[in-house]
Design a protein around this motif. Sequence first.
Motif, PDB file in Angstrom:
ATOM      1  N   LEU A 113       1.072  -1.431  -0.126  1.00 39.91           N
ATOM      2  CA  LEU A 113       0.080  -0.532   0.093  1.00 39.91           C
ATOM      3  C   LEU A 113       0.814   0.860  -0.216  1.00 39.91           C
ATOM      4  N   ILE A 114       1.768   1.172   1.252  1.00 40.34           N
ATOM      5  CA  ILE A 114       3.002   2.468   1.147  1.00 40.34           C
ATOM      6  C   ILE A 114       3.531   2.969  -0.849  1.00 40.34           C
ATOM      7  N   GLU A 115       3.904   1.037  -0.959  1.00 46.01           N
ATOM      8  CA  GLU A 115       4.259   1.542  -1.829  1.00 46.01           C
ATOM      9  C   GLU A 115       3.712   2.119  -3.364  1.00 46.01           C
ATOM     10  N   ALA A 116       2.614   1.459  -2.964  1.00 44.20           N
ATOM     11  CA  ALA A 116       1.227   1.619  -4.060  1.00 44.20           C
ATOM     12  C   ALA A 116       1.002   3.730  -4.446  1.00 44.20           C
ATOM     13  N   LEU A 117       1.042   3.941  -3.041  1.00 47.24           N
ATOM     14  CA  LEU A 117       0.927   5.232  -2.597  1.00 47.24           C
ATOM     15  C   LEU A 117       1.796   6.551  -3.223  1.00 47.24           C
ATOM     16  N   ALA A 118       2.707   6.240  -3.019  1.00 51.15           N
ATOM     17  CA  ALA A 118       4.387   6.682  -3.484  1.00 51.15           C
ATOM     18  C   ALA A 118       3.774   7.059  -5.291  1.00 51.15           C
ATOM     19  N   ASN A 119       4.129   5.493  -5.684  1.00 48.60           N
ATOM     20  CA  ASN A 119       3.738   5.488  -7.296  1.00 48.60           C
ATOM     21  C   ASN A 119       2.886   6.524  -8.049  1.00 48.60           C
ATOM     22  N   LEU A 120       1.824   5.825  -6.879  1.00 49.90           N
ATOM     23  CA  LEU A 120       0.651   7.092  -7.120  1.00 49.90           C
ATOM     24  C   LEU A 120       1.006   8.266  -7.775  1.00 49.90           C
ATOM     25  N   SER A 121       1.713   9.310  -6.718  1.00 52.85           N
ATOM     26  CA  SER A 121       2.172  10.510  -6.285  1.00 52.85           C
ATOM     27  C   SER A 121       2.936  10.884  -8.149  1.00 52.85           C
ATOM     28  N   ARG A 122       3.676   9.601  -8.424  1.00 58.35           N
ATOM     29  CA  ARG A 122       4.485   9.243  -9.045  1.00 58.35           C
ATOM     30  C   ARG A 122       4.507   9.533 -10.751  1.00 58.35           C
ATOM     31  N   ARG A 123       2.865   8.865 -10.467  1.00 59.83           N
ATOM     32  CA  ARG A 123       2.011   8.595 -12.167  1.00 59.83           C
ATOM     33  C   ARG A 123       1.373  10.043 -11.993  1.00 59.83           C
ATOM     34  N   LEU A 124       0.853  10.766 -11.109  1.00 58.85           N
ATOM     35  CA  LEU A 124       0.224  11.547 -11.434  1.00 58.85           C
ATOM     36  C   LEU A 124       1.262  13.036 -11.429  1.00 58.85           C
ATOM     37  N   GLN A 125       2.179  12.804 -11.420  1.00 61.22           N
ATOM     38  CA  GLN A 125       3.722  13.476 -11.764  1.00 61.22           C
ATOM     39  C   GLN A 125       3.837  15.205 -10.634  1.00 61.22           C
ATOM     40  N   MET A 126       3.211  14.659  -9.393  1.00 65.16           N
ATOM     41  CA  MET A 126       3.512  14.912  -8.386  1.00 65.16           C
ATOM     42  C   MET A 126       4.599  15.844  -7.423  1.00 65.16           C
ATOM     43  N   PRO A 127       5.561  16.800  -7.609  1.00 69.90           N
ATOM     44  CA  PRO A 127       6.600  16.464  -6.963  1.00 69.90           C
ATOM     45  C   PRO A 127       6.970  16.026  -5.185  1.00 69.90           C
ATOM     46  N   THR A 128       7.868  14.766  -5.554  1.00 69.98           N
ATOM     47  CA  THR A 128       7.870  13.728  -4.649  1.00 69.98           C
ATOM     48  C   THR A 128       8.522  13.854  -3.170  1.00 69.98           C
ATOM     49  N   ARG A 129       9.592  14.716  -3.304  1.00 65.60           N
ATOM     50  CA  ARG A 129      10.412  15.008  -2.518  1.00 65.60           C
ATOM     51  C   ARG A 129      10.559  16.616  -1.712  1.00 65.60           C
ATOM     52  N   LEU A 130      10.330  16.617  -0.239  1.00 62.14           N
ATOM     53  CA  LEU A 130      10.897  18.499   0.186  1.00 62.14           C
ATOM     54  C   LEU A 130      12.053  19.136  -0.816  1.00 62.14           C
ATOM     55  N   ARG A 131      12.618  18.656  -1.193  1.00 63.08           N
ATOM     56  CA  ARG A 131      13.381  19.498  -1.983  1.00 63.08           C
ATOM     57  C   ARG A 131      13.191  20.225  -3.045  1.00 63.08           C
ATOM     58  N   ASP A 132      11.656  18.770  -3.827  1.00 62.41           N
ATOM     59  CA  ASP A 132      11.985  19.452  -5.471  1.00 62.41           C
ATOM     60  C   ASP A 132      10.149  20.290  -4.870  1.00 62.41           C
ATOM     61  N   VAL A 133      10.302  21.205  -3.643  1.00 68.86           N
ATOM     62  CA  VAL A 133       9.416  22.199  -4.098  1.00 68.86           C
ATOM     63  C   VAL A 133      10.078  23.313  -3.282  1.00 68.86           C
ATOM     64  N   ASP A 134      11.279  23.644  -2.642  1.00 69.25           N
ATOM     65  CA  ASP A 134      12.302  24.214  -2.839  1.00 69.25           C
ATOM     66  C   ASP A 134      12.576  24.647  -1.352  1.00 69.25           C
ATOM     67  N   ILE A 135      12.259  23.576  -0.354  1.00 71.82           N
ATOM     68  CA  ILE A 135      12.751  23.497   1.271  1.00 71.82           C
ATOM     69  C   ILE A 135      13.973  22.875   1.043  1.00 71.82           C
ATOM     70  N   PRO A 136      15.268  23.235   1.565  1.00 71.47           N
ATOM     71  CA  PRO A 136      16.232  23.126   2.344  1.00 71.47           C
ATOM     72  C   PRO A 136      16.450  22.413   3.103  1.00 71.47           C
ATOM     73  N   GLU A 137      17.510  21.774   2.741  1.00 69.22           N
ATOM     74  CA  GLU A 137      18.154  20.838   4.784  1.00 69.22           C
ATOM     75  C   GLU A 137      17.977  21.457   5.413  1.00 69.22           C
ATOM     76  N   SER A 138      18.683  22.638   5.822  1.00 72.94           N
ATOM     77  CA  SER A 138      19.272  23.099   6.971  1.00 72.94           C
ATOM     78  C   SER A 138      17.233  24.034   7.731  1.00 72.94           C
ATOM     79  N   ALA A 139      16.633  23.729   7.110  1.00 69.75           N
ATOM     80  CA  ALA A 139      14.941  23.896   7.192  1.00 69.75           C
ATOM     81  C   ALA A 139      14.155  22.779   8.158  1.00 69.75           C
ATOM     82  N   LEU A 140      14.373  21.112   7.992  1.00 63.62           N
ATOM     83  CA  LEU A 140      13.926  20.365   8.675  1.00 63.62           C
ATOM     84  C   LEU A 140      13.907  20.732  10.387  1.00 63.62           C
ATOM     85  N   ALA A 141      14.670  20.720  10.482  1.00 61.69           N
ATOM     86  CA  ALA A 141      14.942  20.889  12.559  1.00 61.69           C
ATOM     87  C   ALA A 141      13.480  21.442  13.172  1.00 61.69           C
ATOM     88  N   LYS A 142      13.653  22.819  12.093  1.00 60.84           N
ATOM     89  CA  LYS A 142      12.332  23.939  12.566  1.00 60.84           C
ATOM     90  C   LYS A 142      11.528  23.338  12.537  1.00 60.84           C
TER      91      LYS A 142
END
Length: 386
Positions: free
Chosen positions: A325-354
């Motif tokens: 199920l988890i893998e199918a949901l992840a694949n669904l986002s890819r098939r729908l051509q959605m960004p799948t990583r935080l970096r893809d929406v310009d969130i810097p790694e330095s912001a994760l702790a906050k």
Amino acid sequence: MTPFAYNTTTNITFGSGSASRIAELAPVRGAGACLFVTDPGLIRHGLCDATLSALRDAGLHVTVFSEVEADPSLATLMAARDAGRAAEVDLVIGFGGGSSLDVAKLAALLLGSDEDIDAAWGVGQAKGPRLPLVLVPTTAGTGSEVTPVSIITVGEGEKRGVSSPVILPDAAVLDPDLTLSLPAPITAATGVDAMVHAIEAYASTSANNNPISRMQARQALQLLGANIETAVFDGQDIEARGAMMLGSMLAGQAFANSPVAAVHALAYPIGGTFHVPHGLSNALVLPHVLRFNAPAAHDIYAEIAADAFPDLAGIADPEASCAALIEALANLSRRLQMPTRLRDVDIPESALAKMASDAMIQTRLLMNNPREVTEQDALDIYTAAW
């Protein structure tokens, strides 16, 4: 069977063209002046025209408040309240996506009772009364038309919620025609958002998780899973659009009574700080939160795997079914051509702790998660999503 309480919108109207028949609803027939809450894009594209004409033809004095933005601010809510006060309205109509509907809910509360908004934040704190309220969604995702929840951005990005049956609307109008022009990326993000609502409602550890909500969550996943790709890639398919609207509503009813959890808690800092749309924020962390929850919830996730993805029906082992199920949901986002990583929406790694620290503020959501989430856990989930 444990005791539970179930609340939803009193009147639900579904069908093509139903938004142009809004004046037939009892709350509208009894009103003289209404506040019409929407966003500038819907006004600009004429999506409100038929509904506004129907209201005016019925003799209502309509005050249009069209300043709602994504992740609406407290200032926007207060401006809507002030517009309603100046016009002495006796009805509020919300027309649009979740942001417009959320503003309409709280505007109706503040106009009906002059309640102090700071006293209303949280669960069960809003006392009311509110003005009569009708909601008309133009997306298939938030389910806000049937939920007792409104989310407002306060300060520099903190999202605060009011959760109270007082703000459940008197009527909801579901017109799939309103979603035909919805762009593919928004259709995808809002559709996945609705799936998140159903998944989290089904697995919620809330004491109010109940048979009605679980049934609705499963029906929602069946409708959403079967139709989301058609709605995204063939947006004029009215049957798929209608199925998505019904699925979104059912998921809304489910999580309105069996509240969502860590996916939403971790999504809020993404949307509040970086202004990523809510549905996409949920999608970005969804598979990572579910993997974190899996040791405590694989049996529960396995029960709904085939509802969303029928080809998973043959997997007998719960752990394997959950993983699929988890893998199918992840694949669904890819098939729908959605960004799948935080970096893809310009969130810097330095912001994760906050972000991890900010997510811990969402205690009303985290308490419903199948597995306890610490700040370090939140950081690890964000890191995996980055």
